[in-house]
Write a protein that holds these residues in place. Structure first.
Motif, short mmCIF file in Angstrom:
data_model
loop_
_atom_site.label_atom_id
_atom_site.label_comp_id
_atom_site.label_asym_id
_atom_site.label_seq_id
_atom_site.Cartn_x
_atom_site.Cartn_y
_atom_site.Cartn_z
N VAL A 1 -5.05 11.45 4.47
CA VAL A 1 -4.21 10.45 3.82
C VAL A 1 -5.12 9.44 3.14
O VAL A 1 -6.07 8.95 3.75
CB VAL A 1 -3.31 9.73 4.85
N VAL A 2 -4.83 9.15 1.90
CA VAL A 2 -5.53 8.11 1.15
C VAL A 2 -4.51 7.01 0.90
O VAL A 2 -3.40 7.27 0.45
CB VAL A 2 -6.09 8.66 -0.18
N VAL A 3 -4.88 5.78 1.21
CA VAL A 3 -3.96 4.64 1.08
C VAL A 3 -4.54 3.65 0.07
O VAL A 3 -5.73 3.35 0.10
CB VAL A 3 -3.75 3.94 2.44
N GLY A 4 -3.67 3.17 -0.82
CA GLY A 4 -4.11 2.18 -1.79
C GLY A 4 -2.93 1.44 -2.38
O GLY A 4 -1.79 1.93 -2.32
N LEU B 1 -6.48 4.09 -5.15
CA LEU B 1 -6.23 5.46 -4.73
C LEU B 1 -7.28 6.42 -5.30
O LEU B 1 -7.75 7.31 -4.60
CB LEU B 1 -4.82 5.88 -5.13
N ALA B 2 -7.68 6.21 -6.54
CA ALA B 2 -8.72 7.05 -7.14
C ALA B 2 -10.03 6.90 -6.37
O ALA B 2 -10.71 7.89 -6.11
CB ALA B 2 -8.92 6.71 -8.61
N ALA B 3 -10.37 5.69 -5.98
CA ALA B 3 -11.59 5.46 -5.21
C ALA B 3 -11.53 6.17 -3.86
O ALA B 3 -12.50 6.78 -3.42
CB ALA B 3 -11.82 3.96 -5.01
N GLY B 4 -10.38 6.11 -3.20
CA GLY B 4 -10.22 6.80 -1.93
C GLY B 4 -10.29 8.30 -2.08
O GLY B 4 -10.90 8.99 -1.26
N PRO C 1 0.82 -1.21 0.00
CA PRO C 1 0.00 0.00 0.00
C PRO C 1 0.86 1.27 0.00
O PRO C 1 1.94 1.30 0.60
CB PRO C 1 -0.80 -0.09 1.28
N VAL C 2 0.39 2.29 -0.66
CA VAL C 2 1.10 3.56 -0.78
C VAL C 2 0.21 4.66 -0.21
O VAL C 2 -0.96 4.75 -0.57
CB VAL C 2 1.43 3.86 -2.25
N PRO C 3 0.75 5.51 0.69
CA PRO C 3 -0.04 6.64 1.21
C PRO C 3 0.11 7.88 0.33
O PRO C 3 1.21 8.23 -0.08
CB PRO C 3 0.56 6.88 2.59
N TRP C 4 -1.00 8.49 0.01
CA TRP C 4 -0.99 9.79 -0.67
C TRP C 4 -1.46 10.83 0.32
O TRP C 4 -2.57 10.74 0.85
CB TRP C 4 -1.89 9.76 -1.89
N LEU C 5 -0.62 11.83 0.58
CA LEU C 5 -0.94 12.90 1.51
C LEU C 5 -1.62 14.03 0.74
O LEU C 5 -1.09 14.53 -0.24
CB LEU C 5 0.34 13.42 2.16
N VAL C 6 -2.80 14.39 1.20
CA VAL C 6 -3.59 15.43 0.54
C VAL C 6 -3.78 16.56 1.55
O VAL C 6 -4.08 16.31 2.71
CB VAL C 6 -4.96 14.88 0.11
N SER C 7 -3.59 17.80 1.10
CA SER C 7 -3.81 18.93 2.00
C SER C 7 -4.51 20.06 1.26
O SER C 7 -4.44 20.14 0.03
CB SER C 7 -2.50 19.42 2.62
N GLY C 8 -5.18 20.90 2.01
CA GLY C 8 -5.89 22.03 1.42
C GLY C 8 -6.23 23.05 2.49
O GLY C 8 -6.03 22.82 3.67
N ARG C 9 -6.74 24.18 2.05
CA ARG C 9 -7.18 25.22 2.98
C ARG C 9 -8.66 25.03 3.25
O ARG C 9 -9.49 25.23 2.36
CB ARG C 9 -6.95 26.60 2.40
N VAL D 1 2.38 5.37 -8.79
CA VAL D 1 1.79 5.74 -7.51
C VAL D 1 2.85 6.14 -6.48
O VAL D 1 2.62 7.04 -5.67
CB VAL D 1 0.84 4.66 -6.97
N ALA D 2 4.02 5.50 -6.52
CA ALA D 2 5.09 5.86 -5.59
C ALA D 2 5.65 7.24 -5.94
O ALA D 2 5.96 8.04 -5.05
CB ALA D 2 6.19 4.81 -5.61
N GLY D 3 5.75 7.54 -7.21
CA GLY D 3 6.23 8.85 -7.63
C GLY D 3 5.28 9.97 -7.23
O GLY D 3 5.70 11.03 -6.77
#
Length: 71
Positions: A51-54, A60-63, A1-9, A33-35
């Motif tokens: 964080v979305v993990v897939g 990942l798109a579903a998350g 599994p790979v974590p994608w960190l998402v942030s926003g205001r 996905v790792a890149g």
């Protein structure tokens, strides 16, 4: 599994970022996905984060879509 960190205001910014990432990934099963994870980790973290993990682009798109929808 790979974590994608998402942030926003704010909540709207976080959901908007998730929606943009989901649109980028949707239909592109060959996405590195790792890149993408490394790129997201290097971004300036805004006040609202998730964080979305897939294991692959489809997961990942579903998350991201769930996050964009308020999940």
């Amino acid at each position: 599994p790979v974590p994608w960190l998402v942030s926003g205001r704010g909540d709207a910014g976080l959901r908007g970022q998730a929606a943009r990432l989901a649109e980028f990934v949707r239909g592109r099963e060959d996405v590195d996905v790792a890149g993408v994870a490394a790129t997201l980790a290097g971004r300036v973290a805004l006040q609202d984060r998730a964080v979305v993990v897939g294991g692959n682009a489809v997961d990942l798109a579903a998350g991201l879509e769930a996050l964009a929808g308020g999940g």
